[in-house]
Motif scaffolding. Structure first.
Motif, PDB file in Angstrom:
ATOM      1  N   GLU A 127       0.836  -1.189   0.000  1.00  0.00           N
ATOM      2  CA  GLU A 127       0.000   0.000   0.000  1.00  0.00           C
ATOM      3  C   GLU A 127       0.878   1.249   0.000  1.00  0.00           C
ATOM      4  O   GLU A 127       2.030   1.220   0.416  1.00  0.00           O
ATOM      5  N   SER A 128       0.307   2.354  -0.444  1.00  0.00           N
ATOM      6  CA  SER A 128       1.042   3.613  -0.461  1.00  0.00           C
ATOM      7  C   SER A 128       1.092   4.214   0.939  1.00  0.00           C
ATOM      8  O   SER A 128       0.046   4.329   1.600  1.00  0.00           O
ATOM      9  N   PRO A 129       2.276   4.619   1.431  1.00  0.00           N
ATOM     10  CA  PRO A 129       2.367   5.240   2.753  1.00  0.00           C
ATOM     11  C   PRO A 129       1.676   6.599   2.809  1.00  0.00           C
ATOM     12  O   PRO A 129       1.475   7.146   3.899  1.00  0.00           O
ATOM     13  N   THR A 130       1.294   7.151   1.641  1.00  0.00           N
ATOM     14  CA  THR A 130       0.611   8.440   1.605  1.00  0.00           C
ATOM     15  C   THR A 130      -0.910   8.291   1.634  1.00  0.00           C
ATOM     16  O   THR A 130      -1.626   9.289   1.551  1.00  0.00           O
ATOM     17  N   ASP A 131      -1.392   7.072   1.767  1.00  0.00           N
ATOM     18  CA  ASP A 131      -2.841   6.809   1.767  1.00  0.00           C
ATOM     19  C   ASP A 131      -3.419   7.105   3.148  1.00  0.00           C
ATOM     20  O   ASP A 131      -3.098   6.406   4.118  1.00  0.00           O
ATOM     21  N   PRO A 132      -4.291   8.107   3.296  1.00  0.00           N
ATOM     22  CA  PRO A 132      -4.864   8.422   4.608  1.00  0.00           C
ATOM     23  C   PRO A 132      -5.733   7.306   5.167  1.00  0.00           C
ATOM     24  O   PRO A 132      -5.832   7.140   6.386  1.00  0.00           O
ATOM     25  N   LYS A 165      -6.555   3.111   9.363  1.00  0.00           N
ATOM     26  CA  LYS A 165      -6.668   1.693   9.723  1.00  0.00           C
ATOM     27  C   LYS A 165      -5.565   1.293  10.700  1.00  0.00           C
ATOM     28  O   LYS A 165      -5.786   0.501  11.629  1.00  0.00           O
ATOM     29  N   GLN A 166      -4.357   1.836  10.500  1.00  0.00           N
ATOM     30  CA  GLN A 166      -3.258   1.525  11.407  1.00  0.00           C
ATOM     31  C   GLN A 166      -3.508   2.105  12.794  1.00  0.00           C
ATOM     32  O   GLN A 166      -3.172   1.484  13.807  1.00  0.00           O
ATOM     33  N   LEU A 167      -4.106   3.301  12.855  1.00  0.00           N
ATOM     34  CA  LEU A 167      -4.464   3.888  14.145  1.00  0.00           C
ATOM     35  C   LEU A 167      -5.474   3.008  14.876  1.00  0.00           C
ATOM     36  O   LEU A 167      -5.398   2.824  16.089  1.00  0.00           O
ATOM     37  N   ALA A 168      -6.407   2.471  14.113  1.00  0.00           N
ATOM     38  CA  ALA A 168      -7.472   1.665  14.713  1.00  0.00           C
ATOM     39  C   ALA A 168      -6.944   0.362  15.307  1.00  0.00           C
ATOM     40  O   ALA A 168      -7.529  -0.171  16.259  1.00  0.00           O
ATOM     41  N   ILE A 169      -5.843  -0.147  14.781  1.00  0.00           N
ATOM     42  CA  ILE A 169      -5.322  -1.437  15.242  1.00  0.00           C
ATOM     43  C   ILE A 169      -4.987  -1.400  16.723  1.00  0.00           C
ATOM     44  O   ILE A 169      -5.349  -2.309  17.479  1.00  0.00           O
ATOM     45  N   ARG A 170      -4.268  -0.355  17.174  1.00  0.00           N
ATOM     46  CA  ARG A 170      -3.895  -0.277  18.591  1.00  0.00           C
ATOM     47  C   ARG A 170      -5.136  -0.210  19.483  1.00  0.00           C
ATOM     48  O   ARG A 170      -5.215  -0.904  20.486  1.00  0.00           O
ATOM     49  N   ILE A 171      -6.090   0.620  19.115  1.00  0.00           N
ATOM     50  CA  ILE A 171      -7.294   0.772  19.932  1.00  0.00           C
ATOM     51  C   ILE A 171      -8.059  -0.541  19.999  1.00  0.00           C
ATOM     52  O   ILE A 171      -8.496  -0.973  21.068  1.00  0.00           O
ATOM     53  N   ARG A 172      -8.200  -1.191  18.843  1.00  0.00           N
ATOM     54  CA  ARG A 172      -8.948  -2.456  18.799  1.00  0.00           C
ATOM     55  C   ARG A 172      -8.253  -3.536  19.620  1.00  0.00           C
ATOM     56  O   ARG A 172      -8.901  -4.260  20.388  1.00  0.00           O
ATOM     57  N   MET A 173      -6.934  -3.621  19.514  1.00  0.00           N
ATOM     58  CA  MET A 173      -6.207  -4.650  20.243  1.00  0.00           C
ATOM     59  C   MET A 173      -6.177  -4.359  21.737  1.00  0.00           C
ATOM     60  O   MET A 173      -6.275  -5.278  22.563  1.00  0.00           O
ATOM     61  N   ASN A 174      -6.062  -3.078  22.106  1.00  0.00           N
ATOM     62  CA  ASN A 174      -6.129  -2.719  23.521  1.00  0.00           C
ATOM     63  C   ASN A 174      -7.460  -3.146  24.131  1.00  0.00           C
ATOM     64  O   ASN A 174      -7.521  -3.621  25.263  1.00  0.00           O
TER      65      ASN A 174
END
Length: 280
Positions: free
Chosen positions: A73-78, A83-92
């Motif tokens: 995926e492109s690192p410039t994709d918001p 989705k990456q931000l959501a991973i920590r919250i979901r796993m916590n």
């Protein structure tokens, strides 16, 4: 990880959630895990060290999950960033970690406090680097500040949501919203140049590896890899990184293949993400 050590960590995790960290003793962990005191001390010197190992294990899972969805995926994709931000919250939430974070925050144990600080700094550094990926090098002076604001916004918006309603938190909507607001803030800052935090504030905590550094670390992983295919890919990747003119398309293809290997060590996944971001 050693199966016995993982058994102790799993038992401690269950116990800390059920009974609370402060109310749990080492003997409670021994009973929960069905092990002797000697076995426990083969792996940990204290209850706090066991908690740190638990939190580090989960942090590695979070990093690996973030890396896994980023490859190709492109690192410039918001949307990817959200989705990456959501991973920590979901796993916590899935791991019931919020009470454990509070235990660390209010602890008088210097080792726990130092660990909590280091984890917070690592998260800010990751956020800062991803903000630069997303908006370009021009936002570097504002990246740390926006990382801190985004981190705080996520926490406070979640708190208010839970105080005000029993409905399930719309996590994807939340992270999309925070990324949207961040873009607006960055646009304003690029125009007026105002900021509160210096990007150099955490410089003493940062390490900036070179491609040569990454190549050396890849060789170290290749030397101990049990899977022949992984060993060959890591060796090839290492050699390509130190070539006079690394072939970006080839590197991207190899990194994508390695990144989709869900059995890779979490530390290796972190290194692969580092290389991915270096060549991008």
């Amino acid at each position: 990880m050693n199966p016995k050590k993982q058994q102790i960590i799993n038992a401690a995790h269950h116990l800390f959630i059920k009974k609370g960290y402060n109310a749990s003793s080492i003997q409670d962990i021994l009973d929960e895990a069905g092990i002797s005191k000697g076995t426990f001390y083969n792996y940990f010197t204290s209850k706090s060290e066991c908690l740190i190992a638990l939190m580090e294990s989960i942090a590695e899972d979070i990093r690996a999950a973030r890396i896994s969805i980023a490859f190709g995926e492109s690192p410039t994709d918001p949307d990817l960033f959200a989705k990456q931000l959501a991973i920590r919250i979901r796993m916590n939430h899935e791991k019931n970690l919020f009470s454990l974070y509070e235990s660390i925050f209010y602890s008088q144990d210097e080792e726990l406090k130092a660990f909590g600080k280091s984890q917070y700094i690592l998260e800010l550094q990751w956020l800062s680097s991803r903000i630069i990926d997303l908006f370009g090098e021009k936002v570097r002076p504002y990246a740390l500040e926006n990382a801190a604001i985004a981190n705080g916004a996520l926490q406070q918006l979640m708190h208010v949501w839970r105080f005000g309603t029993e409905q399930q938190l719309p996590l994807d909507e939340l992270t999309d919203y925070v990324v949207h607001r961040m873009k607006q803030a960055v646009d304003v800052q690029l125009k007026d140049g105002k900021r509160f935090l210096s990007e150099r504030l955490l410089t003493q905590h940062q390490q900036l590896p070179t491609l040569s550094d990454s190549a050396v670390h890849l060789q170290e992983f290749a030397a101990v890899a049990e899977n022949d295919n992984i060993k060959q890919l890591l060796t090839f990747l290492s050699n390509e990184l130190i070539a006079e003119q690394p072939r970006i398309a080839v590197l991207t293809s190899v990194l994508t293949s390695l990144g989709k290997d869900t059995e890779s060590d979490a530390q290796l996944q972190m290194l692969l993400e580092q290389v991915w971001r270096q060549i991008k």
